[in-house]
Design an enzyme around this catalytic site. Structure first.
Site, short mmCIF file in Angstrom:
data_model
loop_
_atom_site.label_atom_id
_atom_site.label_comp_id
_atom_site.label_asym_id
_atom_site.label_seq_id
_atom_site.Cartn_x
_atom_site.Cartn_y
_atom_site.Cartn_z
N GLY A 57 0.84 -1.19 0.00
CA GLY A 57 0.00 0.00 0.00
C GLY A 57 0.87 1.24 0.00
O GLY A 57 1.98 1.23 -0.53
N CYS A 58 0.38 2.28 0.60
CA CYS A 58 1.11 3.55 0.66
C CYS A 58 2.46 3.34 1.33
O CYS A 58 2.55 2.79 2.43
CB CYS A 58 0.29 4.58 1.44
SG CYS A 58 1.16 6.12 1.72
N PHE A 59 3.52 3.79 0.68
CA PHE A 59 4.85 3.55 1.25
C PHE A 59 5.09 4.30 2.54
O PHE A 59 5.95 3.93 3.33
CB PHE A 59 5.98 3.78 0.25
CG PHE A 59 5.96 5.03 -0.58
CD1 PHE A 59 5.47 6.24 -0.13
CD2 PHE A 59 6.47 4.97 -1.87
CE1 PHE A 59 5.49 7.37 -0.92
CE2 PHE A 59 6.49 6.11 -2.68
CZ PHE A 59 6.01 7.31 -2.19
#
Length: 163
Positions: free
Chosen positions: A9-11
């Site tokens: 997902g979002c880093f």
């Protein structure tokens, strides 16, 4: 020192977790395995480049094994949703492990077998890693009061580290 590449997902979320693991020397946010050379965040957000948002994790194998990193990775994201983590949707948010060698590939596949058949995590050879722009690096540590950090990252950290 070894390196592992994880997309969950979002880093920003993934980076914040791995930065707090003993034995991890450094974590760098970036983009892996897409078609566009030297992509920007704007490029990635289109979902058309083929890249995944990833973290590059450099770790001391005398303190921490790749399998232990896999345990952290799978405990801190939903590996059963294809191309999505929470409200973040698109192939850039897919669950993936990009391996550097056959040992990492085998360990990832073996570990995933223990988790059941609902896991959709991609296991692919690392083709290319591009570091994300500077403002994405160390994001949670630099922006703890930002709404995204308070609402999404902090609960994830509290859940993992306080359970």
């Amino acid at each position: 020192m070894q390196t592992a590449y994880f997309a969950g997902g979002c880093f920003w979320c993934v980076e914040a977790v791995f930065q707090r693991i003993s034995g991890v020397a450094s974590v760098e946010s970036g983009y892996c395995n897409g078609l566009t050379q030297n992509p920007t965040y704007v490029d990635i957000c289109t979902g058309l480049t083929g890249h995944a948002e990833v973290v590059k994790v450099n770790f001391d194998e005398s303190q921490l094994s790749f399998t232990q990193l896999l345990q952290v990775f799978f405990a801190t994201h939903d590996a059963t949703t294809l191309n999505q983590q929470g409200n973040d949707k698109g192939t850039q948010y897919r669950s993936a492990i990009f391996y550097e060698n056959i040992e990492q590939k085998n360990l990832a596949q073996q570990y995933m077998q223990t988790l059941g058949d609902k896991i959709v995590t991609e296991v692919s050879a690392l083709d290319v890693f591009y570091p994300a722009e500077n403002y994405h690096q160390n994001y949670f540590n630099n922006n703890p009061d930002q709404a995204y950090c308070r609402m999404l990252i902090m609960p994830k950290l509290n859940k993992y580290f306080n359970s």
